[in-house]
Scaffold this active site. Structure first.
Site, short mmCIF file in Angstrom:
data_model
loop_
_atom_site.label_atom_id
_atom_site.label_comp_id
_atom_site.label_asym_id
_atom_site.label_seq_id
_atom_site.Cartn_x
_atom_site.Cartn_y
_atom_site.Cartn_z
N ASP A 209 0.88 -1.17 0.00
CA ASP A 209 0.00 0.00 0.00
C ASP A 209 0.92 1.22 0.00
O ASP A 209 1.70 1.41 0.94
CB ASP A 209 -0.87 -0.04 1.26
CG ASP A 209 -1.86 1.13 1.31
OD1 ASP A 209 -1.58 2.19 0.69
OD2 ASP A 209 -2.90 0.99 1.98
N VAL A 210 0.84 2.03 -1.05
CA VAL A 210 1.78 3.16 -1.17
C VAL A 210 1.62 4.18 -0.05
O VAL A 210 2.52 4.99 0.19
CB VAL A 210 1.69 3.87 -2.55
CG1 VAL A 210 2.14 2.95 -3.66
CG2 VAL A 210 0.29 4.44 -2.80
N ASN B 270 2.15 5.22 -10.29
CA ASN B 270 0.92 5.10 -11.08
C ASN B 270 -0.31 4.86 -10.21
O ASN B 270 -1.43 5.16 -10.62
CB ASN B 270 1.09 3.95 -12.09
CG ASN B 270 -0.23 3.51 -12.68
OD1 ASN B 270 -0.76 4.16 -13.58
ND2 ASN B 270 -0.81 2.42 -12.17
N LYS C 177 -17.18 13.63 -5.46
CA LYS C 177 -18.41 14.22 -4.87
C LYS C 177 -18.41 15.69 -5.22
O LYS C 177 -17.35 16.32 -5.27
CB LYS C 177 -18.41 14.10 -3.34
CG LYS C 177 -18.94 12.81 -2.79
CD LYS C 177 -20.45 12.69 -2.88
CE LYS C 177 -20.85 11.27 -2.51
NZ LYS C 177 -22.08 10.81 -3.06
N LEU D 69 -18.90 19.65 -4.48
CA LEU D 69 -18.23 20.40 -3.42
C LEU D 69 -18.85 20.25 -2.02
O LEU D 69 -18.16 19.97 -1.06
CB LEU D 69 -18.20 21.88 -3.83
CG LEU D 69 -17.16 22.76 -3.17
CD1 LEU D 69 -15.76 22.17 -3.29
CD2 LEU D 69 -17.20 24.15 -3.79
N ALA D 70 -20.18 20.42 -1.93
CA ALA D 70 -20.84 20.41 -0.63
C ALA D 70 -20.69 19.08 0.09
O ALA D 70 -20.74 19.01 1.32
CB ALA D 70 -22.32 20.75 -0.80
N TYR E 35 -9.44 15.04 -6.44
CA TYR E 35 -8.64 14.38 -7.47
C TYR E 35 -7.86 15.42 -8.29
O TYR E 35 -6.65 15.28 -8.52
CB TYR E 35 -9.57 13.57 -8.38
CG TYR E 35 -8.88 12.73 -9.43
CD1 TYR E 35 -8.27 11.52 -9.08
CD2 TYR E 35 -8.83 13.13 -10.76
CE1 TYR E 35 -7.66 10.74 -10.05
CE2 TYR E 35 -8.22 12.36 -11.73
CZ TYR E 35 -7.63 11.16 -11.37
OH TYR E 35 -7.02 10.39 -12.33
N THR F 271 -10.31 2.25 -18.79
CA THR F 271 -9.92 1.31 -17.72
C THR F 271 -11.10 1.15 -16.76
O THR F 271 -12.14 1.79 -16.92
CB THR F 271 -8.72 1.83 -16.89
OG1 THR F 271 -9.14 2.98 -16.15
CG2 THR F 271 -7.52 2.18 -17.75
P1 NAI Z 1 -7.37 1.56 -11.99
O1 NAI Z 1 -8.33 1.87 -10.92
O2 NAI Z 1 -7.77 0.60 -13.07
O3 NAI Z 1 -5.99 1.02 -11.34
C1 NAI Z 1 -5.39 1.67 -10.27
C2 NAI Z 1 -4.60 0.64 -9.46
O4 NAI Z 1 -4.00 1.33 -8.33
C3 NAI Z 1 -5.46 -0.48 -8.89
O5 NAI Z 1 -4.88 -1.75 -9.19
C4 NAI Z 1 -5.47 -0.20 -7.39
O6 NAI Z 1 -5.57 -1.37 -6.58
C5 NAI Z 1 -4.12 0.50 -7.21
N1 NAI Z 1 -4.08 1.26 -5.96
C6 NAI Z 1 -5.04 2.07 -5.43
N2 NAI Z 1 -4.66 2.53 -4.24
C7 NAI Z 1 -3.43 2.02 -3.98
C8 NAI Z 1 -2.51 2.11 -2.90
N3 NAI Z 1 -2.81 2.83 -1.80
N4 NAI Z 1 -1.33 1.45 -2.97
C9 NAI Z 1 -1.03 0.71 -4.07
N5 NAI Z 1 -1.85 0.57 -5.13
C10 NAI Z 1 -3.04 1.21 -5.09
O7 NAI Z 1 -6.93 2.97 -12.58
P2 NAI Z 1 -6.22 3.39 -13.96
O8 NAI Z 1 -7.26 3.99 -14.83
O9 NAI Z 1 -5.37 2.30 -14.48
O10 NAI Z 1 -5.32 4.60 -13.42
C11 NAI Z 1 -3.91 4.52 -13.21
C12 NAI Z 1 -3.39 5.92 -12.93
O11 NAI Z 1 -3.69 6.77 -14.04
C13 NAI Z 1 -4.03 6.60 -11.71
O12 NAI Z 1 -3.06 7.39 -11.04
C14 NAI Z 1 -5.09 7.49 -12.34
O13 NAI Z 1 -5.42 8.59 -11.51
C15 NAI Z 1 -4.37 7.93 -13.60
N6 NAI Z 1 -5.24 8.41 -14.66
C16 NAI Z 1 -6.18 7.60 -15.24
C17 NAI Z 1 -6.98 8.09 -16.27
C18 NAI Z 1 -8.00 7.25 -16.96
O14 NAI Z 1 -8.72 7.81 -17.82
N7 NAI Z 1 -8.13 5.96 -16.68
C19 NAI Z 1 -6.86 9.47 -16.72
C20 NAI Z 1 -5.84 10.23 -16.05
C21 NAI Z 1 -5.07 9.71 -15.06
#
Ligand code: NAI
Length: 251
Positions: free
Chosen positions: A67-68, A94, A101, A103-104, A159, A194
Site C-alpha cells: 500500500d503506497v 501510477n 463528490k 463540493l458540498a 482528485y 480502464t
Molecule cells: P485503476 O483503478 O484501473 O488502477 C489503479 C490501481 O491502483 C489499482 O490496481 C489499485 O488497486 C491500485 N491502488 C489504489 N490505491 C493504492 C494504494 N494505496 N497502494 C497501491 N496501489 C493502489 O486505474 P487506472 O485507470 O489504471 O489509473 C492509473 C493511474 O492513471 C491513476 O493514477 C489514475 O489517476 C491515472 N489516470 C487515469 C486516467 C483514466 O482515464 N483511466 C486518466 C488520467 C489519469
C-alpha cells in the site's frame, strides 16, 4: 553522437517499479517495460493480491503487496528491491484513486484519501528512495498526473488538486534530482479506457472521450509507451516535463 544502444531492449539491465500495477494503466506499463528488457517489480495493495499475481505471471514480473500510503512504504520497497535486484533504476508512481463528490459533499475522508494516495505517497516514496541511495545516478521517476489536474473536472476537487499537485511536485523536484543525475517527468492522461473510467456515468464518459485529442478514448498502451520514453535512454536530457496523452487542454 547517437548512442549505439540496443533499441530492441532499451531498458536491459534496469530495475523498474510500477505502483498500482495489478490492472489498468499500471499493468500495461509493466508489460511494456518487460518487453523493453527491464526487470520489473509490480506493486499493489494487498487486496489486489490475485490480480497482482496474474499480472506478474503474465508479464514475467515480481509481485510486491504494498500500500503506497503505508508510512514505511519507501523502506519496504527499498529493502525488497535491494535484496532481490540490488537497487532501483526506474519508479513509476501510477497508483491512484478517485472519490468523487460535488463540493458540498466533499468530506474530509474523501479529500484525505485521494490526496494521500495520489500526491503524498509519491512524494514520500521518491524522497525515501533517494535519501537511502536506492535510486541512483541515471535514475528515473515518472509520475502519473491527469488532465483533471490541468483543466479540472466537476466533482473532482480532491482528485484535480492531487493531480495538479503532482505537476507542482515534479516541477519542484526536477532541479533537486538533477543534481543526483535523476530525471523526473509526468504524464497527464485524458480519458483512458480502464476500470476507473468504466465507473463514470455514461454521459460524462462520452464527453470525456470527445474531449480527448484523438476524439476517442485512449488505451492503456498509449500512456505506457509515453512512460517508456521517459524511462529510456532516449530521454536522458528530459526532466521536469508534463506530457498530455489523449488529453488536449479543456480550456
Ligand atoms: P485503476 O483503478 O484501473 O488502477 C489503479 C490501481 O491502483 C489499482 O490496481 C489499485 O488497486 C491500485 N491502488 C489504489 N490505491 C493504492 C494504494 N494505496 N497502494 C497501491 N496501489 C493502489 O486505474 P487506472 O485507470 O489504471 O489509473 C492509473 C493511474 O492513471 C491513476 O493514477 C489514475 O489517476 C491515472 N489516470 C487515469 C486516467 C483514466 O482515464 N483511466 C486518466 C488520467 C489519469
Amino acid at each position: 553522437s547517437v548512442a549505439p544502444a540496443s533499441w530492441d531492449k532499451p531498458l536491459a539491465g534496469k530495475v523498474a517499479v510500477v505502483t498500482g500495477a495489478a490492472r489498468g494503466i499500471g499493468a500495461t506499463i509493466a508489460e511494456v517495460f518487460a518487453r523493453d528488457g527491464a526487470t520489473v517489480i509490480v506493486a499493489d495493495i494487498p487486496a489486489a493480491g490475485e490480480a497482482l499475481s496474474e499480472t506478474a505471471n503474465k508479464v514475467g514480473a515480481t509481485a510486491l503487496a504494498l500500500d503506497v500510503t503505508a508510512p514505511d512504504a519507501a523502506e519496504r520497497l527499498a529493502e525488497f528491491a535491494t535484496e532481490r535486484f540490488g537497487g532501483i533504476d526506474i519508479v513509476v508512481h501510477n497508483a491512484g484513486i478517485t472519490r468523487d463528490k460535488l463540493l458540498a459533499n466533499m468530506d474530509e475522508g474523501r479529500w484525505n484519501s485521494v490526496i494521500n494516495v495520489n500526491l503524498a505517497a509519491p512524494h514520500r516514496i521518491t524522497s525515501g528512495l533517494v535519501a537511502k541511495g536506492v535510486l541512483k545516478e541515471g535514475g528515473r521517476v515518472i509520475d502519473v498526473s491527469s488532465i483533471a489536474g490541468i483543466a479540472g473536472n466537476r466533482g473532482q476537487t480532491n482528485y484535480g488538486a492531487s493531480k495538479a499537485g503532482v505537476i507542482g511536485m515534479v516541477d519542484a523536484e526536477a532541479p533537486l534530482l538533477s543534481e543526483k543525475g535523476i530525471t523526473i517527468n509526468a504524464v497527464a492522461p485524458g480519458f483512458i479506457e480502464t476500470a476507473m473510467t468504466a465507473a463514470i456515468p455514461v454521459g460524462t464518459r462520452e464527453a470525456g472521450r470527445l474531449m480527448s485529442s484523438l476524439l476517442q478514448g485512449g488505451q492503456t498502451v498509449d500512456v505506457a509507451e509515453t512512460i517508456a520514453y521517459f524511462a529510456s535512454p532516449a530521454s536522458n536530457a528530459v526532466s521536469g516535463n508534463v506530457v498530455r496523452v489523449c488529453g488536449q487542454s479543456l480550456i
